[in-house]
Design a protein around this motif. Structure first.
Motif, PDB file in Angstrom:
ATOM      1  N   ILE A 173       1.626  13.808 -11.146  1.00  0.00           N
ATOM      2  CA  ILE A 173       1.002  12.497 -11.168  1.00  0.00           C
ATOM      3  C   ILE A 173      -0.201  12.586 -12.080  1.00  0.00           C
ATOM      4  O   ILE A 173      -1.019  13.494 -11.941  1.00  0.00           O
ATOM      5  N   LYS A 174      -0.286  11.647 -12.987  1.00  0.00           N
ATOM      6  CA  LYS A 174      -1.367  11.650 -13.962  1.00  0.00           C
ATOM      7  C   LYS A 174      -2.152  10.348 -13.835  1.00  0.00           C
ATOM      8  O   LYS A 174      -1.570   9.269 -13.826  1.00  0.00           O
ATOM      9  N   VAL A 175      -3.446  10.460 -13.730  1.00  0.00           N
ATOM     10  CA  VAL A 175      -4.315   9.285 -13.677  1.00  0.00           C
ATOM     11  C   VAL A 175      -4.648   8.920 -15.118  1.00  0.00           C
ATOM     12  O   VAL A 175      -5.225   9.727 -15.844  1.00  0.00           O
ATOM     13  N   ASN A 206     -11.390   6.335 -12.155  1.00  0.00           N
ATOM     14  CA  ASN A 206     -11.902   7.587 -11.643  1.00  0.00           C
ATOM     15  C   ASN A 206     -11.712   7.580 -10.126  1.00  0.00           C
ATOM     16  O   ASN A 206     -12.668   7.374  -9.381  1.00  0.00           O
ATOM     17  N   PRO A 207     -10.473   7.833  -9.657  1.00  0.00           N
ATOM     18  CA  PRO A 207     -10.231   7.763  -8.219  1.00  0.00           C
ATOM     19  C   PRO A 207     -10.871   8.932  -7.483  1.00  0.00           C
ATOM     20  O   PRO A 207     -11.004  10.026  -8.016  1.00  0.00           O
ATOM     21  N   THR A 208     -11.236   8.669  -6.252  1.00  0.00           N
ATOM     22  CA  THR A 208     -11.782   9.728  -5.413  1.00  0.00           C
ATOM     23  C   THR A 208     -10.630  10.585  -4.887  1.00  0.00           C
ATOM     24  O   THR A 208      -9.460  10.163  -4.933  1.00  0.00           O
ATOM     25  N   PRO A 209     -10.931  11.773  -4.395  1.00  0.00           N
ATOM     26  CA  PRO A 209      -9.846  12.587  -3.813  1.00  0.00           C
ATOM     27  C   PRO A 209      -9.125  11.886  -2.658  1.00  0.00           C
ATOM     28  O   PRO A 209      -7.914  12.048  -2.487  1.00  0.00           O
ATOM     29  N   GLU A 212      -8.609   8.611  -2.390  1.00  0.00           N
ATOM     30  CA  GLU A 212      -7.711   7.614  -2.980  1.00  0.00           C
ATOM     31  C   GLU A 212      -6.467   8.274  -3.555  1.00  0.00           C
ATOM     32  O   GLU A 212      -5.356   7.754  -3.407  1.00  0.00           O
ATOM     33  N   LEU A 213      -6.632   9.425  -4.196  1.00  0.00           N
ATOM     34  CA  LEU A 213      -5.471  10.151  -4.719  1.00  0.00           C
ATOM     35  C   LEU A 213      -4.565  10.619  -3.591  1.00  0.00           C
ATOM     36  O   LEU A 213      -3.338  10.550  -3.700  1.00  0.00           O
ATOM     37  N   ALA A 214      -5.152  11.097  -2.506  1.00  0.00           N
ATOM     38  CA  ALA A 214      -4.357  11.543  -1.364  1.00  0.00           C
ATOM     39  C   ALA A 214      -3.578  10.377  -0.755  1.00  0.00           C
ATOM     40  O   ALA A 214      -2.410  10.538  -0.381  1.00  0.00           O
ATOM     41  N   ALA A 238      -2.583   7.603  -2.320  1.00  0.00           N
ATOM     42  CA  ALA A 238      -1.524   7.227  -3.262  1.00  0.00           C
ATOM     43  C   ALA A 238      -0.372   8.229  -3.206  1.00  0.00           C
ATOM     44  O   ALA A 238       0.804   7.846  -3.214  1.00  0.00           O
ATOM     45  N   LEU A 239      -0.693   9.496  -3.139  1.00  0.00           N
ATOM     46  CA  LEU A 239       0.339  10.519  -3.071  1.00  0.00           C
ATOM     47  C   LEU A 239       1.129  10.423  -1.769  1.00  0.00           C
ATOM     48  O   LEU A 239       2.351  10.615  -1.759  1.00  0.00           O
TER      49      LEU A 239
END
Length: 69
Positions: A3-5, A9-12, A14-16, A18-19
Motif C-alpha cells: 500500500i502506497k500513500v 500525511n496519514p497517522t499510523p 489512520e493507516l492501520a 485503512a489496512l
C-alpha cells in the motif's frame, strides 16, 4: 500486498484503520464460493430497481416517474 500513500500525511492509526478495512474486504471476497455474485454485482444490477410498478396515468403521475415510492 503493498500500500502506497500518494497524498497526505496519514497517522499510523489512520493507516492501520485503512489496512484493516482492505484486509477485511479481501477476506470476505476470498470466503465467497466460486461463481457467487459479489455485493458489488448485486448493487450494480439494474433489475434491483425494477421491482416497483410504473405509476398509473393521471394528473400527478409525472411527479412519480423518477423516484420510486
Amino acid at each position: 500486498m503493498n500500500i502506497k500513500v500518494v497524498r497526505g500525511n496519514p497517522t499510523p492509526e489512520e493507516l492501520a484503520a485503512a489496512l484493516a478495512v482492505v484486509r477485511a474486504r479481501a477476506a470476505a471476497a476470498a470466503a465467497l464460493p466460486p461463481g457467487a455474485p459479489t455485493p458489488r454485482d448485486s448493487w450494480s444490477d439494474p433489475s434491483r430497481i425494477a421491482t416497483t410498478h410504473l405509476p398509473a396515468p393521471g394528473p400527478t403521475s409525472w411527479t412519480r416517474t423518477y423516484w420510486p415510492s
